[in-house]
Design an enzyme around this catalytic site. Structure first.
Site, short mmCIF file in Angstrom:
data_model
loop_
_atom_site.label_atom_id
_atom_site.label_comp_id
_atom_site.label_asym_id
_atom_site.label_seq_id
_atom_site.Cartn_x
_atom_site.Cartn_y
_atom_site.Cartn_z
N LYS A 33 -57.65 23.83 39.25
CA LYS A 33 -56.57 23.35 40.21
C LYS A 33 -55.05 23.83 40.51
CE LYS A 33 -54.55 19.69 37.27
NZ LYS A 33 -54.27 17.91 36.73
N ARG A 129 -54.95 5.62 36.74
CA ARG A 129 -54.84 6.27 37.59
C ARG A 129 -55.11 6.13 37.70
NH1 ARG A 129 -52.68 11.95 36.37
NH2 ARG A 129 -54.84 12.34 35.94
N TYR A 254 -21.97 29.85 42.22
CA TYR A 254 -21.48 28.65 42.17
C TYR A 254 -21.29 27.32 41.30
CZ TYR A 254 -24.39 30.34 46.25
OH TYR A 254 -24.46 30.64 47.90
N MET A 302 -30.39 30.88 44.67
CA MET A 302 -31.46 30.63 45.01
C MET A 302 -32.27 31.32 44.89
SD MET A 302 -33.06 29.82 49.57
CE MET A 302 -32.26 28.56 49.29
#
Length: 362
Positions: A33, A129, A254, A302
Protein backbone atom coordinates in the site's frame (compact mmCIF):
# COMPACT_ATOMS: atom_id res chain seq x y z
CA UNK A 1 19.50 16.93 -14.19
CA UNK A 2 18.91 17.43 -10.48
CA UNK A 3 20.98 14.79 -8.65
CA UNK A 4 18.48 13.77 -5.96
CA UNK A 5 17.43 10.15 -6.51
CA UNK A 6 16.56 6.89 -4.77
CA UNK A 7 17.97 3.45 -5.53
CA UNK A 8 15.61 0.54 -4.83
CA UNK A 9 17.30 -2.82 -4.26
CA UNK A 10 14.81 -5.43 -5.46
CA UNK A 11 17.06 -8.31 -4.40
CA UNK A 12 16.91 -6.95 -0.85
CA UNK A 13 13.13 -6.73 -1.13
CA UNK A 14 12.90 -10.38 -2.15
CA UNK A 15 15.29 -11.36 0.64
CA UNK A 16 13.16 -9.56 3.24
CA UNK A 17 9.97 -11.19 1.95
CA UNK A 18 11.49 -14.65 2.25
CA UNK A 19 12.70 -13.85 5.76
CA UNK A 20 9.22 -12.65 6.77
CA UNK A 21 7.63 -15.81 5.43
CA UNK A 22 10.13 -17.99 7.31
CA UNK A 23 9.44 -16.10 10.53
CA UNK A 24 5.70 -16.54 10.20
CA UNK A 25 5.89 -20.20 9.34
CA UNK A 26 2.96 -19.93 6.94
CA UNK A 27 2.04 -17.76 4.00
CA UNK A 28 2.70 -14.04 3.73
CA UNK A 29 0.93 -11.12 2.09
CA UNK A 30 3.41 -8.52 0.88
CA UNK A 31 1.96 -5.17 1.93
CA UNK A 32 2.49 -2.72 -0.94
CA UNK A 33 0.00 0.00 0.00
CA UNK A 34 0.95 3.68 -0.27
CA UNK A 35 2.99 2.96 -3.41
CA UNK A 36 4.89 0.23 -1.55
CA UNK A 37 5.75 2.67 1.24
CA UNK A 38 7.27 5.02 -1.31
CA UNK A 39 9.28 2.35 -3.12
CA UNK A 40 7.03 2.00 -6.19
CA UNK A 41 4.20 -0.51 -5.90
CA UNK A 42 4.22 -1.79 -9.48
CA UNK A 43 7.96 -2.42 -9.65
CA UNK A 44 8.01 -4.01 -6.20
CA UNK A 45 5.04 -6.24 -7.01
CA UNK A 46 6.62 -7.30 -10.29
CA UNK A 47 9.81 -8.20 -8.43
CA UNK A 48 7.93 -10.35 -5.91
CA UNK A 49 5.18 -11.90 -8.00
CA UNK A 50 7.02 -15.11 -8.93
CA UNK A 51 7.18 -16.17 -5.28
CA UNK A 52 4.63 -14.12 -3.36
CA UNK A 53 1.53 -15.67 -1.76
CA UNK A 54 -0.38 -12.46 -2.32
CA UNK A 55 -0.31 -8.69 -1.96
CA UNK A 56 -2.14 -6.29 0.33
CA UNK A 57 -3.14 -2.73 -0.53
CA UNK A 58 -5.29 -0.13 1.18
CA UNK A 59 -7.99 0.39 -1.42
CA UNK A 60 -9.34 -0.65 -4.79
CA UNK A 61 -7.51 2.12 -6.66
CA UNK A 62 -4.19 0.67 -5.53
CA UNK A 63 -5.32 -2.85 -6.47
CA UNK A 64 -6.40 -1.78 -9.95
CA UNK A 65 -3.03 -0.15 -10.57
CA UNK A 66 -1.39 -3.53 -9.96
CA UNK A 67 -3.90 -5.43 -12.10
CA UNK A 68 -3.45 -2.94 -14.95
CA UNK A 69 0.30 -3.54 -14.72
CA UNK A 70 -0.29 -7.25 -15.26
CA UNK A 71 -0.04 -8.49 -11.67
CA UNK A 72 -2.09 -11.69 -11.39
CA UNK A 73 -1.34 -12.73 -7.80
CA UNK A 74 -4.08 -12.41 -5.15
CA UNK A 75 -4.59 -8.87 -3.87
CA UNK A 76 -6.31 -8.05 -0.57
CA UNK A 77 -8.07 -4.73 0.09
CA UNK A 78 -7.06 -3.98 3.68
CA UNK A 79 -9.76 -1.34 4.16
CA UNK A 80 -12.32 -3.41 2.30
CA UNK A 81 -14.84 -1.65 0.09
CA UNK A 82 -16.28 1.76 0.87
CA UNK A 83 -19.41 1.43 -1.27
CA UNK A 84 -21.40 -1.63 -2.30
CA UNK A 85 -20.88 -0.69 -5.95
CA UNK A 86 -17.19 -1.55 -5.62
CA UNK A 87 -18.08 -5.23 -5.37
CA UNK A 88 -18.49 -5.31 -9.15
CA UNK A 89 -14.84 -4.34 -9.57
CA UNK A 90 -13.74 -6.69 -6.80
CA UNK A 91 -15.38 -9.61 -8.59
CA UNK A 92 -14.25 -8.53 -12.05
CA UNK A 93 -10.61 -8.25 -11.03
CA UNK A 94 -10.57 -11.27 -8.72
CA UNK A 95 -9.68 -9.32 -5.59
CA UNK A 96 -9.96 -10.34 -1.96
CA UNK A 97 -11.63 -7.97 0.47
CA UNK A 98 -11.57 -7.34 4.18
CA UNK A 99 -15.00 -7.34 5.82
CA UNK A 100 -14.90 -5.20 8.94
CA UNK A 101 -18.51 -4.13 9.53
CA UNK A 102 -22.01 -5.54 9.44
CA UNK A 103 -23.09 -3.32 6.53
CA UNK A 104 -20.37 -4.92 4.39
CA UNK A 105 -21.73 -8.37 5.27
CA UNK A 106 -25.19 -7.26 4.15
CA UNK A 107 -23.84 -5.68 0.96
CA UNK A 108 -22.01 -8.86 0.05
CA UNK A 109 -25.12 -10.94 0.75
CA UNK A 110 -27.09 -8.77 -1.69
CA UNK A 111 -24.43 -8.99 -4.41
CA UNK A 112 -24.65 -11.71 -7.05
CA UNK A 113 -21.06 -12.48 -7.94
CA UNK A 114 -20.12 -14.51 -11.02
CA UNK A 115 -17.41 -16.22 -8.94
CA UNK A 116 -16.72 -16.58 -5.20
CA UNK A 117 -14.95 -13.65 -3.54
CA UNK A 118 -12.21 -14.27 -0.99
CA UNK A 119 -13.04 -12.62 2.33
CA UNK A 120 -10.85 -11.67 5.27
CA UNK A 121 -13.15 -11.19 8.24
CA UNK A 122 -11.65 -8.66 10.63
CA UNK A 123 -12.11 -8.63 14.40
CA UNK A 124 -11.56 -5.52 16.48
CA UNK A 125 -9.54 -7.16 19.24
CA UNK A 126 -8.65 -3.89 20.92
CA UNK A 127 -7.14 -1.44 18.45
CA UNK A 128 -10.57 0.14 17.92
CA UNK A 129 -10.05 1.20 14.36
CA UNK A 130 -11.59 -1.24 11.86
CA UNK A 131 -13.18 -4.55 12.75
CA UNK A 132 -16.28 -6.26 14.05
CA UNK A 133 -16.86 -6.40 17.77
CA UNK A 134 -16.31 -9.82 19.36
CA UNK A 135 -20.05 -10.25 19.95
CA UNK A 136 -20.72 -9.74 16.20
CA UNK A 137 -17.84 -11.80 14.89
CA UNK A 138 -19.27 -15.31 15.00
CA UNK A 139 -22.63 -14.30 13.52
CA UNK A 140 -20.86 -12.53 10.66
CA UNK A 141 -18.72 -15.61 10.00
CA UNK A 142 -21.77 -17.87 9.95
CA UNK A 143 -23.64 -15.50 7.62
CA UNK A 144 -20.73 -15.35 5.20
CA UNK A 145 -20.28 -19.12 5.29
CA UNK A 146 -23.78 -19.57 3.94
CA UNK A 147 -23.24 -17.31 0.93
CA UNK A 148 -22.34 -18.94 -2.41
CA UNK A 149 -20.69 -15.69 -3.51
CA UNK A 150 -18.11 -16.03 -0.72
CA UNK A 151 -14.97 -18.12 -1.25
CA UNK A 152 -12.38 -18.88 1.41
CA UNK A 153 -12.72 -16.89 4.63
CA UNK A 154 -9.62 -15.85 6.56
CA UNK A 155 -10.02 -14.57 10.12
CA UNK A 156 -7.87 -11.57 10.95
CA UNK A 157 -7.12 -8.88 13.49
CA UNK A 158 -4.53 -6.11 13.77
CA UNK A 159 -2.06 -5.60 16.62
CA UNK A 160 -1.86 -2.10 18.04
CA UNK A 161 1.24 -2.24 20.25
CA UNK A 162 3.31 -5.16 19.02
CA UNK A 163 6.30 -2.83 18.66
CA UNK A 164 6.38 -2.58 22.47
CA UNK A 165 7.75 -5.93 23.61
CA UNK A 166 7.09 -5.33 27.30
CA UNK A 167 3.49 -4.21 26.81
CA UNK A 168 0.77 -6.77 27.69
CA UNK A 169 -1.64 -5.42 25.07
CA UNK A 170 -0.48 -7.81 22.34
CA UNK A 171 -1.17 -10.90 24.44
CA UNK A 172 -4.51 -9.41 25.47
CA UNK A 173 -5.48 -8.89 21.82
CA UNK A 174 -4.35 -12.40 20.93
CA UNK A 175 -6.53 -13.77 23.72
CA UNK A 176 -9.57 -11.79 22.52
CA UNK A 177 -9.00 -13.08 18.98
CA UNK A 178 -8.62 -16.69 20.16
CA UNK A 179 -11.84 -16.52 22.18
CA UNK A 180 -13.85 -14.81 19.44
CA UNK A 181 -12.71 -17.30 16.78
CA UNK A 182 -12.91 -20.44 18.92
CA UNK A 183 -14.41 -23.31 16.94
CA UNK A 184 -14.22 -21.48 13.61
CA UNK A 185 -12.37 -23.61 11.10
CA UNK A 186 -10.54 -21.03 9.01
CA UNK A 187 -7.02 -19.70 8.43
CA UNK A 188 -5.95 -16.87 10.73
CA UNK A 189 -3.93 -13.71 10.15
CA UNK A 190 -2.67 -11.88 13.22
CA UNK A 191 0.92 -10.78 12.69
CA UNK A 192 2.04 -7.58 11.03
CA UNK A 193 5.77 -6.76 10.86
CA UNK A 194 6.05 -6.14 14.59
CA UNK A 195 4.16 -9.33 15.35
CA UNK A 196 6.44 -11.36 13.10
CA UNK A 197 9.65 -9.85 14.47
CA UNK A 198 8.81 -9.58 18.14
CA UNK A 199 6.22 -12.19 19.05
CA UNK A 200 7.40 -15.64 18.03
CA UNK A 201 4.64 -17.26 20.09
CA UNK A 202 1.87 -15.78 17.95
CA UNK A 203 1.09 -18.04 15.02
CA UNK A 204 -0.50 -16.77 11.83
CA UNK A 205 -1.44 -18.90 8.86
CA UNK A 206 -0.96 -15.63 7.00
CA UNK A 207 1.59 -12.99 7.99
CA UNK A 208 1.24 -9.42 6.75
CA UNK A 209 4.76 -7.97 6.52
CA UNK A 210 4.79 -4.29 5.65
CA UNK A 211 7.61 -2.09 6.92
CA UNK A 212 9.98 -5.02 7.37
CA UNK A 213 9.71 -5.80 3.64
CA UNK A 214 11.57 -2.58 3.03
CA UNK A 215 14.35 -3.41 5.47
CA UNK A 216 13.14 -1.45 8.48
CA UNK A 217 12.43 -2.96 11.88
CA UNK A 218 9.41 -1.23 13.48
CA UNK A 219 10.59 -2.40 16.91
CA UNK A 220 13.36 -0.31 18.53
CA UNK A 221 16.62 -1.96 17.55
CA UNK A 222 17.80 -2.58 21.08
CA UNK A 223 14.68 -4.62 21.79
CA UNK A 224 15.17 -7.38 19.25
CA UNK A 225 18.01 -9.21 17.55
CA UNK A 226 15.87 -10.23 14.60
CA UNK A 227 16.44 -7.08 12.58
CA UNK A 228 19.89 -8.33 11.59
CA UNK A 229 18.71 -10.37 8.58
CA UNK A 230 16.76 -7.42 7.16
CA UNK A 231 18.40 -5.61 4.27
CA UNK A 232 17.65 -1.95 3.44
CA UNK A 233 15.77 -1.60 0.18
CA UNK A 234 15.84 2.16 -0.40
CA UNK A 235 18.97 4.28 -0.56
CA UNK A 236 18.47 8.01 -1.13
CA UNK A 237 21.29 10.02 -2.65
CA UNK A 238 22.12 13.47 -3.90
CA UNK A 239 25.27 15.52 -4.42
CA UNK A 240 27.00 18.61 -3.11
CA UNK A 241 26.20 21.53 -5.38
CA UNK A 242 28.19 24.22 -3.54
CA UNK A 243 30.85 24.53 -0.82
CA UNK A 244 31.52 27.67 1.25
CA UNK A 245 34.28 28.61 3.71
CA UNK A 246 32.80 30.55 6.62
CA UNK A 247 34.50 32.17 9.62
CA UNK A 248 33.33 31.64 13.18
CA UNK A 249 30.16 33.49 14.15
CA UNK A 250 28.32 33.19 10.82
CA UNK A 251 24.64 32.08 10.67
CA UNK A 252 23.65 29.32 8.26
CA UNK A 253 20.23 29.05 6.61
CA UNK A 254 16.76 30.33 7.44
CA UNK A 255 16.26 31.60 10.96
CA UNK A 256 19.97 31.36 11.80
CA UNK A 257 19.30 28.20 13.80
CA UNK A 258 22.95 27.28 13.37
CA UNK A 259 25.87 29.66 13.93
CA UNK A 260 29.42 28.56 13.20
CA UNK A 261 31.62 28.24 16.28
CA UNK A 262 34.84 27.81 14.27
CA UNK A 263 35.98 28.32 10.69
CA UNK A 264 33.63 25.97 8.88
CA UNK A 265 33.35 24.36 5.45
CA UNK A 266 29.65 24.31 4.60
CA UNK A 267 28.35 22.02 1.88
CA UNK A 268 25.04 22.58 0.12
CA UNK A 269 23.11 19.44 -0.86
CA UNK A 270 20.39 19.29 -3.53
CA UNK A 271 17.73 17.81 -1.26
CA UNK A 272 15.01 19.50 0.76
CA UNK A 273 11.67 18.99 2.39
CA UNK A 274 9.87 19.19 -0.97
CA UNK A 275 11.75 16.00 -1.86
CA UNK A 276 10.75 14.31 1.37
CA UNK A 277 13.72 15.04 3.60
CA UNK A 278 12.37 15.91 7.07
CA UNK A 279 11.88 19.63 7.65
CA UNK A 280 12.42 19.14 11.37
CA UNK A 281 15.79 17.39 11.08
CA UNK A 282 17.98 18.82 13.81
CA UNK A 283 21.55 20.04 13.78
CA UNK A 284 23.81 17.02 13.97
CA UNK A 285 21.58 14.65 12.02
CA UNK A 286 24.05 12.36 10.21
CA UNK A 287 24.54 12.22 6.46
CA UNK A 288 27.13 10.24 4.53
CA UNK A 289 29.34 12.34 2.24
CA UNK A 290 31.58 10.22 0.02
CA UNK A 291 31.26 7.45 2.57
CA UNK A 292 32.05 9.61 5.61
CA UNK A 293 29.57 10.72 8.28
CA UNK A 294 29.01 14.48 8.38
CA UNK A 295 26.46 16.45 10.45
CA UNK A 296 23.53 18.42 9.12
CA UNK A 297 23.67 22.10 10.05
CA UNK A 298 21.02 24.77 9.67
CA UNK A 299 17.36 24.49 8.84
CA UNK A 300 16.28 22.22 5.99
CA UNK A 301 14.82 24.34 3.18
CA UNK A 302 12.46 23.38 0.38
CA UNK A 303 15.10 22.30 -2.13
CA UNK A 304 18.39 22.25 -0.24
CA UNK A 305 20.07 21.45 3.04
CA UNK A 306 23.51 22.20 4.46
CA UNK A 307 26.15 19.97 5.97
CA UNK A 308 29.35 20.59 7.96
CA UNK A 309 32.35 19.47 5.89
CA UNK A 310 35.05 20.92 8.15
CA UNK A 311 36.36 17.49 9.13
CA UNK A 312 36.03 16.16 5.59
CA UNK A 313 38.36 18.39 3.54
CA UNK A 314 38.30 16.07 0.52
CA UNK A 315 34.57 16.62 -0.04
CA UNK A 316 33.74 19.10 -2.77
CA UNK A 317 31.13 19.99 -5.38
CA UNK A 318 29.92 16.76 -6.95
CA UNK A 319 30.59 14.60 -3.88
CA UNK A 320 27.95 11.95 -3.32
CA UNK A 321 25.66 12.37 -0.31
CA UNK A 322 23.61 9.51 1.12
CA UNK A 323 20.57 10.90 2.94
CA UNK A 324 19.42 7.50 4.16
CA UNK A 325 19.91 3.86 3.34
CA UNK A 326 22.63 1.82 5.02
CA UNK A 327 24.04 4.74 7.02
CA UNK A 328 22.10 6.48 8.30
CA UNK A 329 19.37 3.86 8.27
CA UNK A 330 15.76 4.89 7.86
CA UNK A 331 14.98 4.20 11.52
CA UNK A 332 18.04 6.16 12.68
CA UNK A 333 17.15 9.21 10.61
CA UNK A 334 13.50 9.02 11.68
CA UNK A 335 14.55 8.96 15.34
CA UNK A 336 16.70 12.07 14.86
CA UNK A 337 13.68 13.86 13.39
CA UNK A 338 11.05 12.60 15.85
CA UNK A 339 9.23 10.87 13.00
CA UNK A 340 8.25 7.31 12.25
CA UNK A 341 10.04 5.38 9.52
CA UNK A 342 6.64 5.06 7.83
CA UNK A 343 6.37 8.85 7.45
CA UNK A 344 9.87 9.12 6.09
CA UNK A 345 9.47 6.45 3.41
CA UNK A 346 5.96 7.41 2.34
CA UNK A 347 6.88 11.09 2.15
CA UNK A 348 9.56 10.71 -0.52
CA UNK A 349 8.56 12.91 -3.47
CA UNK A 350 10.10 14.64 -6.47
CA UNK A 351 12.89 12.09 -6.46
CA UNK A 352 13.69 9.78 -9.36
CA UNK A 353 13.72 6.10 -8.48
CA UNK A 354 16.17 3.66 -10.00
CA UNK A 355 15.84 -0.09 -9.56
CA UNK A 356 18.91 -2.27 -9.16
CA UNK A 357 19.11 -4.74 -12.03
CA UNK A 358 16.74 -2.69 -14.19
CA UNK A 359 17.19 0.19 -16.59
CA UNK A 360 15.42 3.52 -16.35
CA UNK A 361 13.74 5.53 -13.65
CA UNK A 362 10.20 6.16 -12.53
Amino acid sequence: MRPAHAVIDLDALRHNYRFARRLGGGKALAVVKADAYGHGAVRCAQALEAEVDGFAVACIEEALELRQAGIQAPILLLEGFFEAEELELIAKHNLWTVIASSWQVRALAAFHSPSPIGVWLKLDSGMHRLGLEPKEFRDAWMSLHRLPQVGEIVLMTHLARADELDNPRTNEQASVFAQASQGMVAPASVCNSSGLLGWAGLYSDWGRPGLMLYGVNPIPQESTSLSGPLRPVMMVYSRLIAVHELPAGEPVGYGACFVTERPTRVGVVAMGYADGYPYFAVNGTPLLVDGRVCPLIGRVSMDMLTVDLTDHPQADVGSQVQLWGVQPGVAELAAHCNLSAYQLLCGLKRVRRYYLGEMGAV
